[in-house]
Each structure stands twice: as structure tokens, then as C-alpha cells.
Write a protein that holds these residues in place. Structure first.
Motif, PDB file in Angstrom:
ATOM      1  N   LEU A 166       0.795  -1.213   0.000  1.00  0.00           N
ATOM      2  CA  LEU A 166       0.000   0.000   0.000  1.00  0.00           C
ATOM      3  C   LEU A 166       0.829   1.265   0.000  1.00  0.00           C
ATOM      4  O   LEU A 166       0.446   2.271  -0.555  1.00  0.00           O
ATOM      5  CB  LEU A 166      -0.896   0.026   1.247  1.00  0.00           C
ATOM      6  CG  LEU A 166      -2.165  -0.806   1.188  1.00  0.00           C
ATOM      7  CD1 LEU A 166      -2.907  -0.658   2.480  1.00  0.00           C
ATOM      8  CD2 LEU A 166      -3.033  -0.358   0.046  1.00  0.00           C
ATOM      9  N   VAL A 188       5.580   3.820  -9.101  1.00  0.00           N
ATOM     10  CA  VAL A 188       4.186   3.501  -9.438  1.00  0.00           C
ATOM     11  C   VAL A 188       3.373   4.758  -9.721  1.00  0.00           C
ATOM     12  O   VAL A 188       2.466   4.773 -10.537  1.00  0.00           O
ATOM     13  CB  VAL A 188       3.576   2.686  -8.267  1.00  0.00           C
ATOM     14  CG1 VAL A 188       2.088   2.855  -8.200  1.00  0.00           C
ATOM     15  CG2 VAL A 188       3.935   1.244  -8.436  1.00  0.00           C
ATOM     16  N   LEU A 228       3.444   5.614 -13.336  1.00  0.00           N
ATOM     17  CA  LEU A 228       2.920   4.633 -14.280  1.00  0.00           C
ATOM     18  C   LEU A 228       1.396   4.722 -14.284  1.00  0.00           C
ATOM     19  O   LEU A 228       0.709   3.850 -13.807  1.00  0.00           O
ATOM     20  CB  LEU A 228       3.360   3.226 -13.856  1.00  0.00           C
ATOM     21  CG  LEU A 228       4.852   2.961 -13.949  1.00  0.00           C
ATOM     22  CD1 LEU A 228       5.187   1.651 -13.275  1.00  0.00           C
ATOM     23  CD2 LEU A 228       5.283   2.915 -15.398  1.00  0.00           C
ATOM     24  N   ASP A 229       0.897   5.821 -14.826  1.00  0.00           N
ATOM     25  CA  ASP A 229      -0.557   6.000 -14.794  1.00  0.00           C
ATOM     26  C   ASP A 229      -1.139   6.171 -16.195  1.00  0.00           C
ATOM     27  O   ASP A 229      -2.040   6.962 -16.405  1.00  0.00           O
ATOM     28  CB  ASP A 229      -0.922   7.197 -13.919  1.00  0.00           C
ATOM     29  CG  ASP A 229      -0.321   8.479 -14.485  1.00  0.00           C
ATOM     30  OD1 ASP A 229      -0.642   9.549 -13.953  1.00  0.00           O
ATOM     31  OD2 ASP A 229       0.447   8.399 -15.464  1.00  0.00           O
ATOM     32  N   LEU A 251      -3.058   4.282 -17.755  1.00  0.00           N
ATOM     33  CA  LEU A 251      -4.437   3.826 -17.857  1.00  0.00           C
ATOM     34  C   LEU A 251      -5.415   4.800 -17.220  1.00  0.00           C
ATOM     35  O   LEU A 251      -6.576   4.497 -17.061  1.00  0.00           O
ATOM     36  CB  LEU A 251      -4.589   2.472 -17.160  1.00  0.00           C
ATOM     37  CG  LEU A 251      -4.123   1.263 -17.972  1.00  0.00           C
ATOM     38  CD1 LEU A 251      -4.326   0.006 -17.165  1.00  0.00           C
ATOM     39  CD2 LEU A 251      -4.874   1.173 -19.270  1.00  0.00           C
ATOM     40  N   LYS A 252      -4.961   5.983 -16.886  1.00  0.00           N
ATOM     41  CA  LYS A 252      -5.853   6.944 -16.249  1.00  0.00           C
ATOM     42  C   LYS A 252      -6.969   7.331 -17.210  1.00  0.00           C
ATOM     43  O   LYS A 252      -6.730   7.641 -18.372  1.00  0.00           O
ATOM     44  CB  LYS A 252      -5.046   8.189 -15.863  1.00  0.00           C
ATOM     45  CG  LYS A 252      -5.822   9.130 -14.971  1.00  0.00           C
ATOM     46  CD  LYS A 252      -4.930  10.299 -14.578  1.00  0.00           C
ATOM     47  CE  LYS A 252      -5.744  11.386 -13.918  1.00  0.00           C
ATOM     48  NZ  LYS A 252      -5.810  11.244 -12.480  1.00  0.00           N
ATOM     49  N   ASN A 253      -8.191   7.314 -16.747  1.00  0.00           N
ATOM     50  CA  ASN A 253      -9.390   7.671 -17.528  1.00  0.00           C
ATOM     51  C   ASN A 253      -9.566   6.814 -18.787  1.00  0.00           C
ATOM     52  O   ASN A 253     -10.039   7.269 -19.788  1.00  0.00           O
ATOM     53  CB  ASN A 253      -9.357   9.155 -17.914  1.00  0.00           C
ATOM     54  CG  ASN A 253      -9.538  10.028 -16.699  1.00  0.00           C
ATOM     55  OD1 ASN A 253     -10.136   9.607 -15.726  1.00  0.00           O
ATOM     56  ND2 ASN A 253      -9.005  11.231 -16.761  1.00  0.00           N
ATOM     57  N   ARG A 283     -15.768   6.328 -15.196  1.00  0.00           N
ATOM     58  CA  ARG A 283     -14.443   6.728 -15.645  1.00  0.00           C
ATOM     59  C   ARG A 283     -13.566   7.220 -14.502  1.00  0.00           C
ATOM     60  O   ARG A 283     -12.357   7.024 -14.495  1.00  0.00           O
ATOM     61  CB  ARG A 283     -14.621   7.840 -16.663  1.00  0.00           C
ATOM     62  CG  ARG A 283     -13.423   8.140 -17.469  1.00  0.00           C
ATOM     63  CD  ARG A 283     -13.692   9.451 -18.103  1.00  0.00           C
ATOM     64  NE  ARG A 283     -12.770   9.735 -19.160  1.00  0.00           N
ATOM     65  CZ  ARG A 283     -12.481  10.953 -19.558  1.00  0.00           C
ATOM     66  NH1 ARG A 283     -13.075  11.956 -18.982  1.00  0.00           N
ATOM     67  NH2 ARG A 283     -11.629  11.145 -20.530  1.00  0.00           N
ATOM     68  N   HIS A 309     -11.082   4.971 -12.803  1.00  0.00           N
ATOM     69  CA  HIS A 309      -9.820   4.588 -13.454  1.00  0.00           C
ATOM     70  C   HIS A 309      -8.784   5.660 -13.198  1.00  0.00           C
ATOM     71  O   HIS A 309      -8.564   6.534 -14.010  1.00  0.00           O
ATOM     72  CB  HIS A 309     -10.045   4.464 -14.967  1.00  0.00           C
ATOM     73  CG  HIS A 309     -10.875   3.300 -15.341  1.00  0.00           C
ATOM     74  ND1 HIS A 309     -10.504   2.441 -16.332  1.00  0.00           N
ATOM     75  CD2 HIS A 309     -12.039   2.846 -14.862  1.00  0.00           C
ATOM     76  CE1 HIS A 309     -11.436   1.512 -16.453  1.00  0.00           C
ATOM     77  NE2 HIS A 309     -12.371   1.728 -15.566  1.00  0.00           N
ATOM     78  N   THR A 310      -8.130   5.565 -12.049  1.00  0.00           N
ATOM     79  CA  THR A 310      -7.146   6.607 -11.757  1.00  0.00           C
ATOM     80  C   THR A 310      -5.781   6.284 -12.328  1.00  0.00           C
ATOM     81  O   THR A 310      -4.913   7.131 -12.404  1.00  0.00           O
ATOM     82  CB  THR A 310      -6.981   6.759 -10.243  1.00  0.00           C
ATOM     83  OG1 THR A 310      -6.645   5.482  -9.727  1.00  0.00           O
ATOM     84  CG2 THR A 310      -8.269   7.237  -9.632  1.00  0.00           C
ATOM     85  N   GLY A 311      -5.576   5.045 -12.693  1.00  0.00           N
ATOM     86  CA  GLY A 311      -4.252   4.666 -13.200  1.00  0.00           C
ATOM     87  C   GLY A 311      -3.246   4.477 -12.080  1.00  0.00           C
ATOM     88  O   GLY A 311      -2.105   4.110 -12.313  1.00  0.00           O
ATOM     89  N   LEU A 358      -1.850   2.509  -8.988  1.00  0.00           N
ATOM     90  CA  LEU A 358      -1.897   1.149  -8.470  1.00  0.00           C
ATOM     91  C   LEU A 358      -2.406   1.097  -7.040  1.00  0.00           C
ATOM     92  O   LEU A 358      -3.188   0.224  -6.669  1.00  0.00           O
ATOM     93  CB  LEU A 358      -0.483   0.554  -8.530  1.00  0.00           C
ATOM     94  CG  LEU A 358      -0.362  -0.887  -8.103  1.00  0.00           C
ATOM     95  CD1 LEU A 358      -0.950  -1.771  -9.160  1.00  0.00           C
ATOM     96  CD2 LEU A 358       1.101  -1.231  -7.880  1.00  0.00           C
ATOM     97  N   HIS A 359      -1.997   2.076  -6.256  1.00  0.00           N
ATOM     98  CA  HIS A 359      -2.364   2.057  -4.837  1.00  0.00           C
ATOM     99  C   HIS A 359      -3.863   2.205  -4.657  1.00  0.00           C
ATOM    100  O   HIS A 359      -4.455   1.593  -3.775  1.00  0.00           O
ATOM    101  CB  HIS A 359      -1.609   3.155  -4.094  1.00  0.00           C
ATOM    102  CG  HIS A 359      -0.163   2.848  -3.943  1.00  0.00           C
ATOM    103  ND1 HIS A 359       0.604   3.294  -2.917  1.00  0.00           N
ATOM    104  CD2 HIS A 359       0.672   2.103  -4.718  1.00  0.00           C
ATOM    105  CE1 HIS A 359       1.850   2.868  -3.044  1.00  0.00           C
ATOM    106  NE2 HIS A 359       1.903   2.143  -4.145  1.00  0.00           N
TER     107      HIS A 359
END
Lengths: 114, 626, 172
Positions: A37, A106, A109-110, A112-114, B598, B601-603, B605-606
Motif C-alpha cells: 500500500l 508507481v 505509471l498511470d 491507464l488513467k481515464n 471513468r 480509473h485513476t491509473g 496502483l495504490h
């Protein structure tokens, strides 16, 4: 320690029973979970994941020993094997990701946002 | 050949002609003309065979079934329908021949004859229909034909407006008609006329005033009774043969025919209402006709007035029959139906004649329609003058012509049922004589008032022969001898009038004619150049013009202020509710859901791990039954 | 005696685990992980699963962590991450900590878990018995695991090879 009778009043200082081992496994699992976490580095997250897996194996072996069966041990054998394979593949993916993104944090590495 | 097959042919022949013209002969006016006239001739021949050589019949075929309701198509051929069929076929054929000459040289003559053939098909459908649903279908088709033919001169905006007005006004009447049909179905369980008649014969309390009056609404619209008469005068925008065929002889008579067909559904209260409407129409239209200057409009108002007479005849005859049930019995038609059909038949003859004569005059005067610009036509167009005079005399009820007999029957029945009705109808007859004489003396006598009428010439044979035939019919149409074979049911079903009444009626008619003619000649003089009533008694003339205009003004006000506002309100509500709330609203809801999904989907991981933990807790709670 | 050893090794394991999670430097984390695994292996020995203890050291500490170290050094991850203080994280951590304490407390109270160890040597002490069980009752899982290892190997080769192919012709 049986030589000190007053200490036997504390529950966790009684003779080591199954619940002690399970408690250790639970705490190990929780520590691993905190690691997943709270850390930003992908590799450290992965290592915390392995800690969680280990906690599960400890619990399995403890159960197997205290119930007098072998199945738990055998199962742990498989768990270790599979964990090793999984780590290999997972790290290969992390390497590929790093080569694309040049980061293992991490937070960054976003895509995939939206 | 069974009657059913003949009836089917009667329908198919004009329909085929219309379809052939529509698909293949749009440009070939010559072929189209003869196709249509040939179809009319065939219809007349088949109708003759059907009437005189075959018996009565009733057949039907089930067409569609929706749950309890089934719609069938069938034919009901009895003396009533044979009589109407004879009128439609004969007069229709004569007018087709006339139109050959009248429409010569018109660019869209093929379209004209196609529409006229289509009209014949629809009208015959009404005549032969055996159930209310089928009758309604053909009712509407006749309305369509009328629309197409009134608006025949497409370039004239007034013609287009008139066709719209006719169709919409008819629709208002049809609205009541449809509700009446639906109620009739609920009440009787069937729409077949014979079946309903049988049911009512078994249980007279089944007949409801509401049903009868709603079905009468259809007749009010189609036959131009008050208050839905406003379309008939405007319908004169169509070519004159159309006015003769549709708006004098046949289509407008369909309402009367409907009443005769459903006579068994009438109750005394309904008949009282019908009588009231008929008398009002007869008088009102007579008043309107006095101030008109267009020859066709005068004849149009005259038609409205005579239709009022027919409606009143039906009501009076039916009321007479309820008071004198012993006179019924073996008669094939009821007294009311007989009286109405008698006047319908004679009216078809002389009104078609008058319209065709007017057409001949208009044709000869190069499309001049104002009677005060004509004059002296008697010398220039003798055949037209003679035939028109025959029709004129028949219309005003000159003794021993056809109109005399039919009108007298009506007056006799009125006298038997209600003296007030008799007085009003007599007044209407005087008005009829008055305005028709005004027309007659102004058009045919005196000097020619314009260049066109000065150069008028007699119409060709193709137009004058139908006029002559119709003139003969108008003269002898009152005699019982021309109703041969099954048509004899008509004279047999009329009420029995005793000698004293005969004499009284003769004197009444003579007085009516004399008073009306004398008054007209006195006011208008023979062959004057302008409307003398307008010049001398201006207030009276203005009052009459106002009386004629009041309905159009009222309807105009209603459409502009009430209907338009309602339509705008509904449009606003629709914009707000339907396209706003429902259509765009549901799109918005979908959009909001999409945005909500939508945002998960924050992208990061946490975040996903936290959701995972949350799901795990939920599972834990579920497992422990919390 | 075994009790004291238990406390010793469990403390070792847990402390090393905490240090794994807390450490900024990834290499340090990996090394502390090894220490944690050593503690685990000792616990396995205490539980008389000698074979598993050996396997734990060989495979986990020996292969898996070494692989981790390889990758860490290959990727040459710079410095530690500055842990930003986020209130949501604090709340979640407190909640999780509370849950943890309640969980552990409940576990101690749980009567069905308060078992005494059966007399040693236990059932699983003998390797012969372990092998017999492995090759009779758990034969299918064993074969499947073999397959799994094969697939993992192929997967790793493919993952690294594909990328190599893409890197080799950047100008194409």
C-alpha cells in the motif's frame, strides 16, 4: 519460560500453540500488505507481495504440523515453486515496462488513467 | 353472374382504369379520357344488369382479425343500394361524357380522368358496403378523391386552400363518425349492417341516441350540414364536371345514403336533432345564396339547402313512421329512407343538370362566372337555355316536374309531424324560388354585359347531349313509371297521401313558386347589370352577407387563436419534456454514469489496492452475516 | 527451549520484514528480505518441516531474492522515493493498523486455534514420507507445476526477446 511462574499469567508467554504461529503469520501478512500500500517503487512492492506469500506458507505449515497431516507441507512445496515462477515472469514484465517508461515509480505509471 | 361478382366488377373496373391511367397514361390525355369514359360506361351497364336482372344479396369476406374485432369486406345489395347505384352510375356516366368536351385542351386531362375514375371506385364502395368499417374506408377514399379534384388546378392557391378546407372539415365530421363506429361496435358486437338490424329488431332498446348522433356527424361533414357546410361553396374551385358529380349528385349525397343505411339505429331523440339540423341548414343556405354573384356558388348554396331538405326528409319520414307504424309492413324501404332517397334522386338529376348547364355557360363565356357579367345567353345558347330552364323549374318545385313531387312529399310529411317544420320548409322553398329566379333572369335575359358573354356560342354535342338526357330525367323523374323493377320499391314505400292533402299540397307549391318568382322579378328586374338588392336595400344585403360570412369568420378565429395557441403550447411542452427530459435526459444520465465509471480509473496502483481491500472487507462482512 | 527459539526467530522475521518495507534503498530491502527468509526457514525447522526449510533457503532466499537483486541493479533505480504525506494514506494506515491489532487479538482468543503440538517426531519429519505423498497423491499437481515452470521460462524469454527485437531496428 516455565521457571518463572508469574510469567505464565501472560497469555503469549504460555506454551507455544498454533495460535502463536498464526499470529506471526498474520502480522507478517499485514506488514507485507502495508508495503504494497505504501511504497512507490515497483520492485519493493513486489517484494512485499512475496512477504505476504511467505506468511501464507508459514500458516499452512503450522496448520499441517498441529493437525498431524502432511498435506500442508506438500502444498507449501508447490506454493514456493509457483512463487518462484511468478517472480521470474513478473520481473521480466517490470524490466520491459522500465525500458518503455524509464521509471519504476508507481506514481508515474498511470497511462491507464481515464 | 351472381350479384357478388357483379358488385366486385363494379368496384374493379373504375379502379383498374384509375390505376392504368396513373401508371401508364399520365401524359396521354386522349387514351386516358376514353379509358375513363369507357369504365364509366361499363359501370353503367353492369349496374343496369345488377339492378334489373339480379336479386338482393349480402356476402362478406373476413379480411383482418385483431382479437375480438374482425374487419370484413362485403356487399349488401338491397333495393336501397340498387336505387343509389342507379343514380350514381347513370349520372356519373353522363357527367363523364360531358367532361370529355369540357376538359378538352386542358394540360392535365389524364390526371383529371384518373381522379374521376378513382372517385367512381370509392363512391361505389360506399354504395355497396355491408358493414360500417368498410363504409368508413371508402368514405375516406371519397374524401381523398374530392381533395384531389377540388385542388385540380394546382397553380391556383385558392383551389389548393379550398381542397385543404374540404378535407379538414370532412375530417372533423369523420372524427365523430369514427367514435360512433367504435361505440357501435362496443354496443352491438358487430359492424355488419344486417346483423345490427337483426339485433335491434330483437331488442329495440339497444339503439342508442349517442351512437346515432355520432354516426350522423359523418353525414354532417360529408353532406355539408351546418356547421360543417363551409367547405362546399369553396369546393367550387374545382372544374365544373367535378362540382356536378361530386358536390351535387353523388358524394354529398353519401351522407344521406348513410342515414338511410343506418335507419334502424335511429331513436326519436336523434331524429329530432337530425330534423333540427336539416331545417337549419335548408334555411341558412337559402339566405346565403341570395347575395352570391358567382353562378357556381349560388348553385353550391342551393345544394347545401337541398341537402338540408333531404336530411329533414329522412327525419320527418322516420318520425312519421314511428307515429304510423301500420303503414310500414311489406315496404322495402322505410318512409324516411324513401322520402330522402326520392329527393336525392330527383336532386341528382336536376342539380347535375344545373351544374353541367352552368359549366356549358362558363365554357361558352370563356370562363366568366359572375352572373352580372352575363346576360342574353338565352339567344346565344338555346339548348343550354332550354335544359337549364328545365332544371331550374324542377328545383323550384314547378308543378308536375320531378322536384315538385319530391318536395311535396317532404312538405306532406312535415305537415303530419310538425306544423312548425312545415312552415319553415315552405319558407325555405320560397327562398329557393327567389334566388334561383334571380339567377335565371340575370343570366339568360337582357343584354350581354361583357365581351365574353357577347361572343358566347353553343357548346358542342358531346356537352349538350348529356344536358338533354338529364333535362328529360329532371322533368319526368317524379313519375312512378321510371322506377321499374326493383326500383319500384321507392314509390311503393312513400307515404300514402290522400286526395285532400294532394290538393292542398298542389296549391301550396303553386303559391310558393308564384311568390318566389314574382318577388325575385320584382326586386331584380329581368336582366339587370348589377345586384339591385344591394343597391336599394343596402342594410339588408349587408346583413345577408354577414350571415353568410359568419361561419368562416368564426372558424378562422378559432384556428388562429385557440388551435394555434394550443399547438404552440404542445410544441413547447414537447420540446421541454419529450426531447428535453426524456431524450436528452436519458443521454445525460448515461453520460453521468459514464463519467462516474471513468473516475474510478485513476491509473494509480495504490488506489486499486485500496479498492481491493475494500472489497475484501465487504466480503468479510458478508461472510459473517453483518 | 523451543519456545525461546520460537520467540527469537519470529522476532527476527518480523523485524526484518518491517525493515524491508520501510527501507528507502531497494538493495537494502532485498538484503533484509533474505534475513527474513532465514528466520522463516528457522521457524520451519521448529515446525519439523526440514525439507521445506532447505527449499525455502535454496529457492526463495537463494534464487528469488538474487533475481530481485539482479533486476534492481540492472534497472539502476535512483535513490529513494520521497514519501509525501497524504491524509488519506494516514487514515487508511491507522484503520489497517487497528484492524491488524484486533485481528491478532482475536486470533489469540480463538479456542479452536489453541492446540498443543503433537509429540515429535511429527508426521512430516521424514523425507521419505514427504516424497511418497508427493508422488502418489499429489502427482498431478506436480506434473502441472512442471509445465508451469516451462511456460514461465518461455514467457520470460519471449518478453525479453521481443523487446530486443524492437530495439535492434529503430531506423526501420
Amino acid at each position: 519460560m516455565p521457571a518463572l511462574p508469574c510469567l505464565s499469567a501472560l497469555p503469549f508467554l504460555a506454551a507455544i500453540g498454533l495460535n502463536h504461529y498464526i499470529a506471526v503469520a498474520a502480522m507478517l501478512f499485514a506488514i507485507g500488505f502495508f508495503g504494497v500500500l505504501l511504497r512507490q517503487n515497483t520492485l519493493v512492492i513486489y517484494m512485499s507481495l512475496e512477504l505476504m506469500l511467505n506468511a501464507a506458507t508459514l500458516a499452512a505449515v503450522a496448520f499441517s504440523r498441529y493437525n498431524g497431516t502432511m498435506d500442508g507441507n506438500v502444498f507449501v512445496f508447490f506454493i514456493i515453486t509457483v512463487a518462484a515462477a511468478e517472480v521470474a515472469v513478473g520481473l521480466a514484465i517490470v524490466v520491459a515496462l522500465f525500458r518503455k517508461r524509464h521509471t519504476v515509480q508507481v506514481e508515474e505509471l498511470d497511462a491507464l488513467k481515464n | 353472374m351472381t350479384p357478388a361478382i357483379l358488385a366486385l366488377l363494379l368496384l374493379l373496373v373504375p379502379l383498374t382504369a384509375a390505376l392504368l391511367i396513373a401508371f401508364f397514361f399520365r401524359r396521354a390525355g386522349g387514351i386516358a379520357r376514353f379509358l375513363s369514359v369507357g369504365a364509366a360506361l361499363a359501370v353503367a351497364a353492369i349496374a343496369g344488369h345488377l339492378i334489373f336482372r339480379t336479386g338482393d344479396t349480402s356476402v362478406d369476406v373476413r379480411w383482418l382479425t385483431l382479437g375480438d374485432f374482425s374487419l370484413s369486406l362485403g356487399f349488401l345489395i338491397n333495393p336501397l343500394s340498387k336505387l343509389m347505384l342507379g343514380v350514381v352510375a347513370l349520372v356519373g356516366f353522363l357527367i363523364h361524357v360531358f367532361a370529355l368536351g369540357y376538359m378538352k385542351g386542358d394540360a392535365s386531362v389524364a390526371r383529371f380522368f384518373g381522379c374521376v375514375s378513382f372517385f367512381m371506385f370509392s363512391m361505389l364502395g360506399i354504395v355497396l358496403a355491408d358493414n360500417l368499417a368498410m363504409l368508413f374506408i371508402f368514405w375516406e377514399l371519397v374524401g381523398v378523391s374530392s381533395y384531389l379534384l377540388i385542388g385540380f388546378y394546382l397553380e391556383k392557391p385558392s383551389a389548393v386552400a379550398a381542397s385543404n378546407k374540404a378535407f379538414i372539415t370532412n375530417r372533423v365530421g369523420d372524427f365523430g363518425f369514427v367514435i360512433g363506429i367504435a361505440w357501435a361496435w362496443v354496443q352491438f358486437g358487430t359492424l355488419n349492417l344486417d346483423a345490427i338490424a337483426a339485433r335491434i329488431a330483437a331488442d329495440p332498446s339497444l339503439a342508442l341516441t349517442g351512437v346515432a348522433l355520432l354516426l350522423f356527424c359523418g353525414a354532417v361533414g360529408k353532406s355539408g350540414q351546418m356547421p360543417l357546410h363551409v367547405w362546399l361553396p369553396d369546393a367550387m374551385e374545382g372544374p365544373t364536371p367535378v362540382s356536378a358529380l361530386i358536390h351535387a349528385a353523388t358524394m354529398v349525397a353519401a351522407g344521406i345514403y348513410l342515414l338511410c343505411r343506418i335507419h334502424f339505429m335511429m331513436t326519436v331523440e336523434a331524429l329530432n336533432v337530425v330534423l333540427f339540423v336539416g331545417i337549419c341548414t335548408a334555411l341558412y343556405a337559402g339566405l346565403c345564396a341570395i347575395t352570391q354573384k358567382d353562378i357556381k356558388k349560388i348553385l353550391a348554396y342551393s345544394t347545401v339547402s337541398q341537402l338540408g331538405y333531404m336530411v329533414a326528409a329522412f327525419a320527418l319520414g322516420s318520425l312519421y313512421a314511428t307515429r304510423h307504424p301500420e303503414q310500414a309492413g311489406a315496404a322495402a324501404l322505410t318512409v324516411g329512407a324513401a322520402a330522402a332517397m326520392f329527393h336525392l334522386t330527383t336532386h341528382a338529376f336536376f342539380k347535375a343538370l344545373l351544374f353541367l348547364g352552368a359549366g356549358s355557360i362558363i365554357h361558352g363565356c370563356h370562363h366568366e362566372q359572375n352572373i352580372f357579367k352575363m346576360g342574353g345567353i338565352a339567344r346565344k345558347m338555346p339548348v343550354t337555355f332550354l335544359t337549364f330552364t328545365a332544371g331550374y323549374l324542377a328545383l323550384i318545385g314547378f308543378p308536375f316536374l320531378s322536384g315538385f313531387y319530391s318536395k311535396d312529399t317532404i312538405l306532406y310529411l312535415a305537415g303530419q309531424v310538425s306544423p312548425l317544420a312545415e312552415k319553415l320548409l315552405v319558407a325555405g322553398a320560397v327562398l329557393t324560388a327567389f334566388y334561383m329566379t334571380r339567377l335565371w333572369v340575370t343570366v339568360f335575359f337582357g343584354r350581354a354585359k361583357s365581351d365574353h358573354s357577347d361572343h358566347a356560342h353553343e357548346s358542342p354535342l358531346v356537352m349538350t347531349v348529356p344536358l338533354l338526357i338529364l333535362a328529360v330525367l329532371a322533368v319526368v323523374g317524379g313519375g312512378a313509371f321510371i322506377y321499374a323493377g326493383p326500383l319500384a320499391a321507392l314509390p311503393l314505400s312513400l307515404p300514402h297521401i290522400d286526395e285532400a292533402a294532394h290538393h292542398a299540397l298542389f296549391i301550396t307549391s303553386a303559391v310558393i313558386v308564384g311568390v318566389g318568382v314574382a318577388a325575385a322579378i320584382g326586386v331584380y328586374r329581368v336582366g339587370s347589370a348589377n345586384d339591385r338588392l344591394e343597391q336599394t336595400v343596402r342594410p339588408l344585403h349587408s346583413l345577408l352577407v354577414g350571415v353568410q360570412r359568419v361561419f368562416d369568420v368564426l372558424y378562422g378565429w378559432y384556428v388562429e387563436y385557440v388551435q394555434q395557441r394550443l399547438a404552440e403550447l404542445l410544441g413547447f411542452l414537447e420540446h421541454l419534456l419529450v426531447s428535453g427530459l426524456v431524450v436528452r435526459g436519458s443521454a445525460a444520465v448515461a453520460g453521468v454514469l459514464g463519467i462516474a465509471a471513468r473516475s474510478l480509473h485513476t491509473g494509480n496502483l495504490h488506489n486499486y489496492v485500496y479498492w481491493f481491500l475494500g472489497g475484501l472487507l465487504a466480503f468479510w462482512f458478508l461472510a459473517f452475516g453483518l | 527451549m523451543t519456545d525461546a527459539l520460537f520467540y527469537l526467530f519470529s522476532t527476527l522475521t518480523l523485524a526484518a520484514a518491517v525493515l524491508v518495507v520501510v527501507n528507502r534503498n531497494a538493495v537494502n530491502s532485498a538484503v533484509f528480505m533474505i534475513l527474513s527468509f532465514l528466520g522463516m526457514a528457522s521457524l520451519f525447522v521448529l515446525l519439523e518441516a526440514y525439507f521445506l526449510a532447505v527449499i525455502q533457503v535454496l529457492v526463495y532466499a537463494g534464487a528469488v531474492i538474487v533475481l530481485f537483486l539482479f533486476i534492481i541493479m540492472l534497472l539502476d533505480v535512483r535513490g529513494g522515493d520521497r514519501a509525501r504525506f497524504r491524509p488519506l494514506t494516514a487514515i487508511a494506515s491507522f484503520a489497517a493498523g487497528a484492524l491488524l491489532l484486533t485481528g491478532v487479538g482475536l486470533l489469540f482468543r480463538e479456542p479452536s486455534l489453541q492446540l498443543a503440538p503433537p509429540p515429535s517426531p511429527g508426521v512430516g519429519a521424514s523425507l521419505r514420507d514427504f516424497g511418497a505423498l508427493l508422488f502418489t497423491r499429489y502427482l498431478l499437481p506436480m506434473q502441472v507445476t512442471g509445465f508451469l515452470l516451462l511456460i514461465a521460462m518461455i514467457g520470460v524469454i519471449v518478453l525479453s526477446k521481443r523487446f530486443e527485437a524492437a530495439r535492434r531496428d529503430p531506423a526501420a
